[in-house]
Each structure stands twice: as structure tokens, then as C-alpha cells.
Design an enzyme around this catalytic site. Structure first.
Site, PDB file in Angstrom:
ATOM      1  CG  HIS A 114      -1.186   4.492   7.683  1.00 33.31           C
ATOM      2  ND1 HIS A 114      -0.630   5.393   8.549  1.00 33.31           N
ATOM      3  CD2 HIS A 114      -0.952   4.959   6.449  1.00 33.31           C
ATOM      4  CE1 HIS A 114      -0.103   6.388   7.858  1.00 33.31           C
ATOM      5  NE2 HIS A 114      -0.277   6.151   6.577  1.00 33.31           N
ATOM      6  NE  ARG A 282      -3.538   6.826  10.463  1.00 35.27           N
ATOM      7  CZ  ARG A 282      -3.329   7.266   9.245  1.00 35.27           C
ATOM      8  NH1 ARG A 282      -4.182   6.959   8.291  1.00 35.27           N
ATOM      9  NH2 ARG A 282      -2.268   7.988   8.971  1.00 35.27           N
ATOM     10  CE  LYS A 376      -3.018   8.994  14.074  1.00 41.95           C
ATOM     11  NZ  LYS A 376      -1.713   9.659  13.996  1.00 41.95           N
TER      12      LYS A 376
END
Ligand code: VG1
Ligand code: CO
Length: 543
Positions: A114, A282, A376
Site C-alpha cells: 500500500h 487488501r 490475504k
């Protein structure tokens, strides 16, 4: 002579953090820096002779050049084959899946997740092991140890390999297979979710916006949401990966995905909104006028996963990172399944997933996933939500209201103080640490401290122990404040303060979260003395 052995020496600053090694791009581009780290990975995992590796990244600036270096080094180190996403593109969950599906020995993911990308922003490199998951603490230690005494690295002298054309070719004795980044991943999703049902949902007029944030999920979202599931064209926003993510932070939260938040709270809001991050692991979930905190999302998915075909038989257990709210604990208790609390970072879920102890895992930072891969997975979470919405016919807002009425609501917020002087950040943590033994039983404002400790984790599978994983202070009645330093920043230190408060009073389930958390926020301020110690008053980012 096509192969070179280059003399080198240890280079400072190659200590991996929460998720691989993350640095300013300029640091990665310094002479020998990337090469040193790649060779340290190869040496740290016992060499790559005759091994098969998966290689891909999120498309950020330097992705292509770094892949060329990795391929030349893999060939020079005797690897049998590298499987590479076309154009160098692979999301983190797609790499995890490819490693598992092909029985590869591991993979290299080029991403700072990110964090923003570009020549003046951040770059990163992660190694994932043969189970498809992030390097364990033990492997990470070996890689770091090698960065401290490295003396040579190997690289082929050739200029480069075509990574844009599908197919298998040869590079100096090593096979290079270029694969479609989306195909295998999309096929996996089809085994887990009821695509027909979701298709019917869209055909019935259901609308959504998925913000790929100019990052890696664009091609995946176009192919799966629009092409296969029939979401109307234009449902995917910012769907072309760009080297600097359109100049933004590819971090799916209400701050950095503000455009999507505005759409979802505006007059023409679609039924459902979602976003993903740089490397696609995410997710942010938002309904019309309804933001779903990642902690609540994990809890809801746990309660409703059985509505999707892949989870029809129920869950073996669930796991959450320590700072994640305890909403999921309440669901697990009602379901009669185990709930594990692990340190921050996906690597700690790997053993639980491998051992079949947990089926779903999640973190407060917008990471949710299951045992379908060992990472994830942003789009997976979006598809599970869509499957649940298709089955229940409810809106996101109604689903959340019902959920809170049944389990109570864990109000939650994370406050980040970024680029703090490291000494000052450590002083905050040291100050808290020193108070811990005396806190239980005492009060801070109107709150009474129930327990206070520094989190340590004993892995129930391999018995390893991780210490110093964050300070947690629990108050009577279900409130909690957690403090830890980030392991993914690239400038100074980032202090994260996590605030949580359980509310079970039916009349107080729709409060403004900021108000609901005011008391615990004041307590966190008082206990940490953060302003006096750092000079900071307000957090840089609140999510
Ligand atoms: C942050 C998050 C953590 C997440 C990690 C990697 O770590 O808090 O939950 O696992 O980023 O996420 P930290 O140490 O900065 O708090 V990402 O999407 O790499 O891949
Ligand atoms: Co990520």
C-alpha cells in the site's frame, strides 16, 4: 563468459520488516543493493539450484528492471525455472496460488504493497515459501543473517528476457514461463463462490464500484467482476496498473480511497463498493452510506461464510492479528470454533492454515483471507461479500445492523503517527512498557484497567515464540487500547494506536464511532503521553 560472479560486501539496511523488505526506490536502485538482497534470499533458503520460482509484482516503478535482475540471478544460481506473470504483473494472492498450484519451491513478489510507488516513493521485495505464504520468522532471520556477511552474488551477463509474450522460453539454461496473471486465479475463485448466483444478482440490477487504485487488481477485477460476473462496464475504477499508482497511495481505506467513499455516500451511490491495495491482498468494503471496518468485515464473513460453496461445511477455526478488534471472537464463540490471536503480519497465519486449525484469517489493516491461498486476498473478500449479499438479499447497512444487534458492536479506529523520530517513538513505547505492571486495577478517567501486557505469541504448531509484538491495555467492559510500531514504513517510525470499544446496548449501536471511542482515546493519550514525547497532537491518518 555469460555468467558473472560479482564480489560484493554487506550493505546496511536490508532487514526485512512486517512484510518483506521495503525501502525508498532510490535505495533499491543503488549499485548492488537489490542484487545483494536477492542473493541473500537465495542463500538464506539454501540456494535455488534446480528449483522452480514464481516471480511477479504490482507493476510499480522499477518492477520491470528488478524482474530482469532477478531472472538473470536465478539463472546464474542454477534455478530450473521461473514462472513469471505476463508483463511482470502478479498480485500477491495470485503468486501464492501459483506457487501452490504448480508445486513451486517459492516465489518473489515485487511490491511495497500500500506504500506509494515511483522514483521518489517506495519499492519492496518479499519472499514466499513453498506453502505459498510469507517467509516465516525463521527463514527471514536466515535471509537477514546472510545480508550481514554476503561476499559474492551471481548474475548472467545477458541483457534481458522477454516477459511480455506468453509461452516458455530458455534463458541461459533456465526455463522462463510467461503466464497470464489472471487465469489461474480466476479459476480458483470460481471453485469457491457461486458465480451463477452473483451473476444473477448483477443481472437483477445490483450495482457496484470497485476501485483498483491504479494498482495490480485492475486486470483481475475487469476479468472477474465485469467479464465473468456481468457487473456493468465501468464498475471497475482506476483499473489500469500505473508505475506510480496515478500519483496516489494504493491503500484501501477511507482516507486514500476517498473518491470511492464520496461516491458511496453520495446521491447516486451504488449498492456496493470495494477497493484493493497495490499488490491486491487488501480490501475495503463499503455499502451505500455504510463503511464496514475491516475488523467487522472479518466477523461478518466468519458468521456468513457457510453461504458460499467453498465454505459450506463450516470453518475449522479463525484467526486475527492482535490489534484487530475482538468482534470475530464473539462470532467464533457462538459458532463453537477456535479463535487464535497472532502478531501483526500474515506470516503468523501460515502454520494455523497449514495445520487446518484456521479457515479464515484477518487483520484490522484491511486484510482478510482463507485457506485457499497463504496470503490475504482482496478480491476474494469482495467475492465472498458479493456471494453473501446475493444469498441474503440484504443491503450492507441492514446486514451490519442485524449483525450488531446479535453480537454487539465493536467500535474501532486506528490512529497513525507517521515519520516520527525513531528515538521519540521508542520513548513512547518504553514509557508505556514501564507502566504495565502497575496498571491493572487502576483507573484512567472513567475507565478501569483490567489487564496490561506486551503481547508475545507462542505458535501452537511449531512452538516458536515471538515477543515484543505490541502493548495492549484492556479496560473493564470491553474497551481496549493497543500501541505498536509499524514494520512497513520507510521513513522514521510510525506509531500505531488502535482503539476499540464494545457496545451491547441496543440504543447505542448507531453512534458516531469517534464519539463512541472518545473515552478510550483520552485514556490512550494520557497513558502514552504521546504529545509531550513526540510533539504530535493529531494523528496523520485515522482509519
Ligand atoms: C501493516 C499492517 C499489517 C499488514 C502489513 C503488510 O504492517 O498493519 O496488518 O500485515 O502492513 O500489509 P505494519 O507493521 O506497518 O503495521 V501489505 O498489504 O504488505 O502487504
Ligand atoms: Co498489500
Amino acid at each position: 563468459m555469460p555468467m558473472q560472479t560479482v564480489r560484493t560486501r554487506p550493505i546496511e539496511g536490508q532487514k526485512p520488516g512486517t512484510s518483506g523488505l521495503r525501502k525508498k526506490t532510490a535505495v533499491f536502485k543503488r549499485p548492488h543493493f537489490l542484487e545483494n538482497y536477492v542473493q541473500s534470499i537465495f542463500d538464506g533458503i539454501g540456494g535455488v539450484q534446480d528449483k522452480v520460482l514464481v516471480v511477479g509484482g504490482d507493476g510499480r516503478f522499477f518492477n520491470d528492471d528488478a524482474i530482469q535482475i532477478i531472472l538473470r540471478m536465478a539463472a546464474a544460481n542454477g534455478a530450473a525455472k521461473c514462472i513469471v506473470g505476463q508483463g511482470g504483473i502478479l498480485s500477491t494472492p495470485a503468486v501464492s496460488h501459483l506457487i501452490r498450484k504448480r508445486g513451486a519451491d517459492g516465489g518473489l513478489i515485487l511490491s511495497a504493497s500500500h506504500n506509494p510507488g515511483g522514483p521518489d516513493a517506495d519499492f519492496g521485495l518479499k519472499y514466499n515459501g513453498p506453502n505459498g505464504g510469507p517467509a516465516t520468522e525463521g527463514v527471514t532471520d536466515k535471509i537477514f543473517a546472510r545480508t550481514q556477511d554476503i561476499d559474492i552474488y551471481k548474475i548472467t551477463a545477458s541483457t534481458g528476457v522477454d516477459i511480455d509474450t506468453l509461452g516458455i522460453r530458455e534463458h541461459q539454461g533456465m526455463k522462463v514461463e510467461i503466464v497470464d496473471p489472471v487465469e489461474d486465479y480466476a479459476a480458483l475463485m470460481e471453485t469457491l463462490f457461486d458465480f451463477d448466483k452473483i451473476h444473477a444478482l448483477f443481472a437483477g440490477g445490483f450495482t457496484m464500484r470497485f476501485d483498483a487504485m491504479h494498482a495490480v487488481t485492475g486486470p483481475y477485477a475487469h476479468a472477474i467482476l465485469e467479464d465473468r460476473l456481468g457487473a456493468e462496464a465501468g464498475s471497475v475504477l482506476n483499473g489500469t496498473p500505473s508505475p506510480d499508482f496515478g500519483g496516489g497511495h494504493p491503500d484501501p481505506n477511507p482516507i486514500w480511497a476517498k473518491d470511492l467513499m464520496d461516491v458511496m455516500h453520495g446521491p447516486a451511490a451504488p449498492d456496493f463498493g470495494a477497493a484493493s491495495d497495490g499488490d491486491g491482498d487488501r480490501n475495503m468494503i463499503v455499502g451505500r452510506n455504510t463503511y464496514v471496518t475491516p475488523s467487522d468485515s472479518l466477523a461478518v464473513l466468519t458468521a456468513k461464510a457457510h453461504l458460499a460453496p467453498g465454505y459450506r461445511d463450516g470453518l475449522a477455526g479463525v484467526a486475527r492479528s492482535m490489534p484487530t478488534s475482538r468482534a470475530v471472537d464473539r462470532v467464533a464463540e457462538a459458532l463453537g470454533i477456535a479463535c487464535y490471536e497472532t502478531p501483526t503480519g500474515w506470516k503468523f497465519f501460515g502454520n494455523l492454515l497449514d495445520a487446518g486449525k484456521a479457515t479464515l484469517c484477518g487483520e484490522e489493516s484491511a486484510g482478510t483471507g482463507s485457506d485457499h491461498v497463504r496470503e490475504k486476498d482482496g478480491l476474494w473478500a469482495v467475492l465472498l461479500w458479493l456471494n453473501i449479499l446475493a444469498e441474503t438479499g440484504q443491503s450492507v447497512a441492514d446486514l451490519m445492523s442485524d449483525f450488531w444487534a446479535e453480537y454487539g458492536r465493536c467500535y474501532y479506529s486506528r490512529h497513525d503517527y507517521e515519520a516520527v523520530d525513531s528515538d521519540k517513538a521508542n520513548a513512547v513505547m518504553d514509557g508505556l512498557r514501564a507502566q504495565l505492571p502497575a496498571l491493572p486495577g487502576g483507573s484512567v478517567g472513567n475507565l478501569v484497567v483490567e489487564a496490561a501486557d506486551e503481547f508475545a505469541y507462542d505458535d501452537p504448531v511449531d512452538g516458536s515464540r515471538a515477543t515484543g509484538q505490541g502493548i495492549r491495555i484492556t479496560f473493564e467492559g470491553g474497551a481496549r487500547a493497543v500501541f505498536r510500531l509499524s514494520g512497513t514504513g520507510t521513513e522514521g517510525a510510525t506509531i500505531r494506536v488502535y482503539l476499540e470499544k464494545l457496545e451491547t446496548d441496543a440504543d447505542k449501536l448507531q453512534l458516531n464511532p469517534e464519539h463512541a471511542l472518545a473515552e478510550v482515546q483520552n485514556a490512550a493519550r494520557a497513558l502514552s503521553d504521546l504529545t509531550a514525547k513526540t510533539g504530535r497532537v493529531d494523528p496523520d491518518v485515522v482509519t
